[in-house]
Design a protein around this motif. Structure first.
Motif, PDB file in Angstrom:
ATOM      1  N   HIS A  29       0.839  -1.201   0.000  1.00  0.00           N
ATOM      2  CA  HIS A  29       0.000   0.000   0.000  1.00  0.00           C
ATOM      3  C   HIS A  29       0.875   1.253   0.000  1.00  0.00           C
ATOM      4  CE1 HIS A  29      -3.476  -2.382   2.068  1.00  0.00           C
ATOM      5  NE2 HIS A  29      -3.216  -2.796   0.837  1.00  0.00           N
ATOM      6  N   SER A  30       1.883   1.253   0.862  1.00  0.00           N
ATOM      7  CA  SER A  30       2.804   2.384   0.885  1.00  0.00           C
ATOM      8  C   SER A  30       3.501   2.527  -0.462  1.00  0.00           C
ATOM      9  CB  SER A  30       3.836   2.189   2.002  1.00  0.00           C
ATOM     10  OG  SER A  30       4.720   3.278   2.087  1.00  0.00           O
ATOM     11  N   LEU A  31       3.912   1.398  -1.012  1.00  0.00           N
ATOM     12  CA  LEU A  31       4.637   1.414  -2.277  1.00  0.00           C
ATOM     13  C   LEU A  31       3.793   1.952  -3.425  1.00  0.00           C
ATOM     14  CD1 LEU A  31       7.195   0.651  -3.875  1.00  0.00           C
ATOM     15  CD2 LEU A  31       6.204  -1.635  -4.187  1.00  0.00           C
TER      16      LEU A  31
ATOM     17  N   ASN B 255     -10.563   0.818   6.015  1.00  0.00           N
ATOM     18  CA  ASN B 255     -11.416   0.503   4.877  1.00  0.00           C
ATOM     19  C   ASN B 255     -12.378   1.658   4.592  1.00  0.00           C
ATOM     20  OD1 ASN B 255     -14.497  -0.705   4.500  1.00  0.00           O
ATOM     21  ND2 ASN B 255     -13.040  -1.503   3.004  1.00  0.00           N
ATOM     22  N   HIS B 256     -12.967   2.210   5.631  1.00  0.00           N
ATOM     23  CA  HIS B 256     -13.917   3.312   5.455  1.00  0.00           C
ATOM     24  C   HIS B 256     -13.205   4.621   5.110  1.00  0.00           C
ATOM     25  CE1 HIS B 256     -16.604   0.386   7.320  1.00  0.00           C
ATOM     26  NE2 HIS B 256     -17.623   1.144   6.973  1.00  0.00           N
ATOM     27  N   TRP B 257     -12.059   4.882   5.734  1.00  0.00           N
ATOM     28  CA  TRP B 257     -11.309   6.092   5.394  1.00  0.00           C
ATOM     29  C   TRP B 257     -10.928   6.096   3.921  1.00  0.00           C
ATOM     30  CZ3 TRP B 257      -7.159   6.765   9.861  1.00  0.00           C
ATOM     31  CH2 TRP B 257      -7.801   7.239  11.009  1.00  0.00           C
ATOM     32  N   TYR B 258     -10.435   4.964   3.436  1.00  0.00           N
ATOM     33  CA  TYR B 258      -9.976   4.911   2.052  1.00  0.00           C
ATOM     34  C   TYR B 258     -11.135   4.919   1.059  1.00  0.00           C
ATOM     35  CZ  TYR B 258      -5.198   4.000   3.675  1.00  0.00           C
ATOM     36  OH  TYR B 258      -3.958   4.106   4.247  1.00  0.00           O
ATOM     37  N   ARG B 259     -12.252   4.335   1.441  1.00  0.00           N
ATOM     38  CA  ARG B 259     -13.434   4.461   0.580  1.00  0.00           C
ATOM     39  C   ARG B 259     -13.846   5.917   0.446  1.00  0.00           C
ATOM     40  NH1 ARG B 259     -17.463   0.637   3.602  1.00  0.00           N
ATOM     41  NH2 ARG B 259     -18.974   1.801   2.351  1.00  0.00           N
ATOM     42  N   ARG B 260     -13.791   6.640   1.548  1.00  0.00           N
ATOM     43  CA  ARG B 260     -14.153   8.061   1.516  1.00  0.00           C
ATOM     44  C   ARG B 260     -13.106   8.851   0.743  1.00  0.00           C
ATOM     45  NH1 ARG B 260     -16.627  11.399   0.193  1.00  0.00           N
ATOM     46  NH2 ARG B 260     -17.376  13.255   1.287  1.00  0.00           N
ATOM     47  N   ALA B 261     -11.823   8.504   0.880  1.00  0.00           N
ATOM     48  CA  ALA B 261     -10.771   9.180   0.128  1.00  0.00           C
ATOM     49  C   ALA B 261     -10.972   8.972  -1.367  1.00  0.00           C
ATOM     50  CB  ALA B 261      -9.392   8.662   0.559  1.00  0.00           C
ATOM     51  N   SER B 262     -11.368   7.769  -1.764  1.00  0.00           N
ATOM     52  CA  SER B 262     -11.619   7.507  -3.173  1.00  0.00           C
ATOM     53  C   SER B 262     -12.735   8.392  -3.697  1.00  0.00           C
ATOM     54  CB  SER B 262     -11.966   6.028  -3.376  1.00  0.00           C
ATOM     55  OG  SER B 262     -12.179   5.743  -4.739  1.00  0.00           O
TER      56      SER B 262
ATOM     57  N   ASP C 205      -9.521   2.759  -3.778  1.00  0.00           N
ATOM     58  CA  ASP C 205     -10.538   1.708  -3.791  1.00  0.00           C
ATOM     59  C   ASP C 205      -9.889   0.338  -3.650  1.00  0.00           C
ATOM     60  OD1 ASP C 205     -13.341   0.721  -4.370  1.00  0.00           O
ATOM     61  OD2 ASP C 205     -12.258  -0.207  -6.029  1.00  0.00           O
ATOM     62  N   THR C 206      -8.776   0.134  -4.330  1.00  0.00           N
ATOM     63  CA  THR C 206      -8.066  -1.150  -4.284  1.00  0.00           C
ATOM     64  C   THR C 206      -7.550  -1.452  -2.883  1.00  0.00           C
ATOM     65  OG1 THR C 206      -7.413  -1.000  -6.607  1.00  0.00           O
ATOM     66  CG2 THR C 206      -6.096  -2.438  -5.194  1.00  0.00           C
ATOM     67  N   ILE C 207      -6.883  -0.484  -2.258  1.00  0.00           N
ATOM     68  CA  ILE C 207      -6.310  -0.776  -0.941  1.00  0.00           C
ATOM     69  C   ILE C 207      -7.396  -0.821   0.143  1.00  0.00           C
ATOM     70  CG2 ILE C 207      -4.041   0.084  -1.604  1.00  0.00           C
ATOM     71  CD1 ILE C 207      -4.512   2.606  -0.095  1.00  0.00           C
ATOM     72  N   SER C 208      -8.515  -0.146  -0.080  1.00  0.00           N
ATOM     73  CA  SER C 208      -9.600  -0.246   0.900  1.00  0.00           C
ATOM     74  C   SER C 208     -10.126  -1.673   0.969  1.00  0.00           C
ATOM     75  CB  SER C 208     -10.734   0.723   0.543  1.00  0.00           C
ATOM     76  OG  SER C 208     -11.515   0.260  -0.541  1.00  0.00           O
ATOM     77  N   ARG C 209     -10.173  -2.344  -0.177  1.00  0.00           N
ATOM     78  CA  ARG C 209     -10.643  -3.730  -0.191  1.00  0.00           C
ATOM     79  C   ARG C 209      -9.633  -4.660   0.478  1.00  0.00           C
ATOM     80  NH1 ARG C 209     -10.749  -4.824  -5.429  1.00  0.00           N
ATOM     81  NH2 ARG C 209     -10.710  -2.749  -6.350  1.00  0.00           N
ATOM     82  N   ASP C 210      -8.354  -4.366   0.334  1.00  0.00           N
ATOM     83  CA  ASP C 210      -7.342  -5.119   1.081  1.00  0.00           C
ATOM     84  C   ASP C 210      -7.575  -5.001   2.578  1.00  0.00           C
ATOM     85  OD1 ASP C 210      -5.974  -6.090  -1.097  1.00  0.00           O
ATOM     86  OD2 ASP C 210      -4.194  -4.830  -0.836  1.00  0.00           O
ATOM     87  N   GLU C 211      -7.842  -3.778   3.039  1.00  0.00           N
ATOM     88  CA  GLU C 211      -8.028  -3.568   4.479  1.00  0.00           C
ATOM     89  C   GLU C 211      -9.224  -4.364   4.990  1.00  0.00           C
ATOM     90  OE1 GLU C 211      -5.572  -2.354   5.649  1.00  0.00           O
ATOM     91  OE2 GLU C 211      -4.845  -0.564   4.643  1.00  0.00           O
ATOM     92  N   ALA C 212     -10.285  -4.436   4.196  1.00  0.00           N
ATOM     93  CA  ALA C 212     -11.448  -5.227   4.602  1.00  0.00           C
ATOM     94  C   ALA C 212     -11.080  -6.706   4.727  1.00  0.00           C
ATOM     95  CB  ALA C 212     -12.586  -5.039   3.605  1.00  0.00           C
ATOM     96  N   ARG C 213     -10.294  -7.215   3.776  1.00  0.00           N
ATOM     97  CA  ARG C 213      -9.866  -8.616   3.844  1.00  0.00           C
ATOM     98  C   ARG C 213      -8.965  -8.858   5.052  1.00  0.00           C
ATOM     99  NH1 ARG C 213     -10.212  -8.128  -1.953  1.00  0.00           N
ATOM    100  NH2 ARG C 213      -8.135  -7.199  -2.099  1.00  0.00           N
TER     101      ARG C 213
END
Length: 287
Positions: free
Chosen positions: A80-82, A129-136, A149-157
């Motif tokens: 994610h950082s990368l 997950n929610h922060w990144y969805r809102r950022a998207s 959106d991609t990394i938010s789904r990772d966080e949910a998993r």
């Protein structure tokens, strides 16, 4: 062991930095310097998976299964950082974090109870997950929208993986685990009552370094998180309510008892503290 199953399930959905990010859709007219700066700070925050992994491995020497899972979690969090840094390298290189800025968030965390730490990070994955969805939603530039959106789904998993280890902990430790999870759950589901953003990177973790002992305090601009949440992505009470609802929903499933509010969860926590047999305790005793 949970690690083999988790490895296979996460391997099946793992995305490629080169092939699954729509780099060719970049529109520079839709990215401001203000937005690029928030991407930089999120990249540094994600880099803090490094000291968190060191903490997990140190405090879970007794648990090789969970420690092995850290190989997946660490890899994906550092990715994610990368990907955020790669975005900046390609399109706003002046905002790429320096190695010194990344290294600044690597410091030792105090030893903490493993069960409470597990729950804290489970809640942290839900919140991210929610922060990144809102950022998207906040961003309009297509590539960074897709990245968030991609990394938010990772966080949910990742949250789902932590939940499996929480279920295992209850099987092994019963009310000790329930009490630890309920204690942290009450705190993290009550975030609307606090001014502080309740995420592991924003909590104090080393008494000797206080007050410079949060990940956010070690960023080039320590106060950026609150501004990002309040003024930029506008993570308001409705979104905060979604986080609390997900925490309470998952704990309801985990404890097999319905919690509609943090107050109800706190009453359950007090039952556990007093040793009063509620439905979950009765179920455990009957097993």
């Amino acid at each position: 062991m949970l690690y083999p199953e988790l490895f296979r399930s996460l391997e099946r959905v793992r995305w490629s930095l080169e092939d699954d990010i729509p780099w060719d859709r970049f529109d520079g007219s839709l990215l401001s310097d203000e937005q690029a700066l928030t991407i930089k700070y999120n990249a540094i925050t994600e880099w803090a998976a490094l000291p968190a992994t060191e903490m997990f491995l140190r405090d879970n020497r007794h648990d090789s299964d969970f420690s092995a899972f850290m190989s997946i979690w660490f890899f994906e969090e550092q990715k994610h950082s990368l990907v955020l840094m790669e975005y900046l390298r390609r399109f706003r290189p002046e905002f790429v974090p320096t190695e010194a800025e990344l290294h600044a968030v690597r410091f030792e965390f105090d030893v903490a109870p493993p069960l409470e730490t597990l729950m804290l990070h489970f809640c942290g994955e839900i919140r991210l997950n929610h922060w990144y969805r809102r950022a998207s939603e906040w961003h309009t530039e297509p590539v960074i929208k897709a990245i968030y959106d991609t990394i938010s789904r990772d966080e949910a998993r990742h949250g789902g993986a932590y939940l499996k280890y929480m279920k295992r902990a209850i099987e092994q430790s019963g009310d000790e685990a329930r009490s630890a999870f309920a204690k942290i759950g009450v705190l993290m589901a009550s975030a609307r009552r606090t001014q502080q953003a309740l995420h592991p990177t924003n909590l104090h973790v080393n008494k000797a370094l206080f007050p410079n002992d949060t990940v956010q305090s070690r960023l080039p601009e320590p106060g950026w998180l609150e501004r990002w949440l309040d003024e930029q992505i506008r993570f308001d009470s409705d979104w905060e309510g979604k986080v609390a609802d997900r925490i309470l929903h998952n704990l309801s499933l985990l404890f097999e008892r319905k919690f509609a509010s943090a107050q109800e969860l706190n009453r359950y926590r007090r039952e556990l503290t007093r040793g009063v047999p509620g439905p979950a305790a009765e179920l455990s005793a009957a097993a």
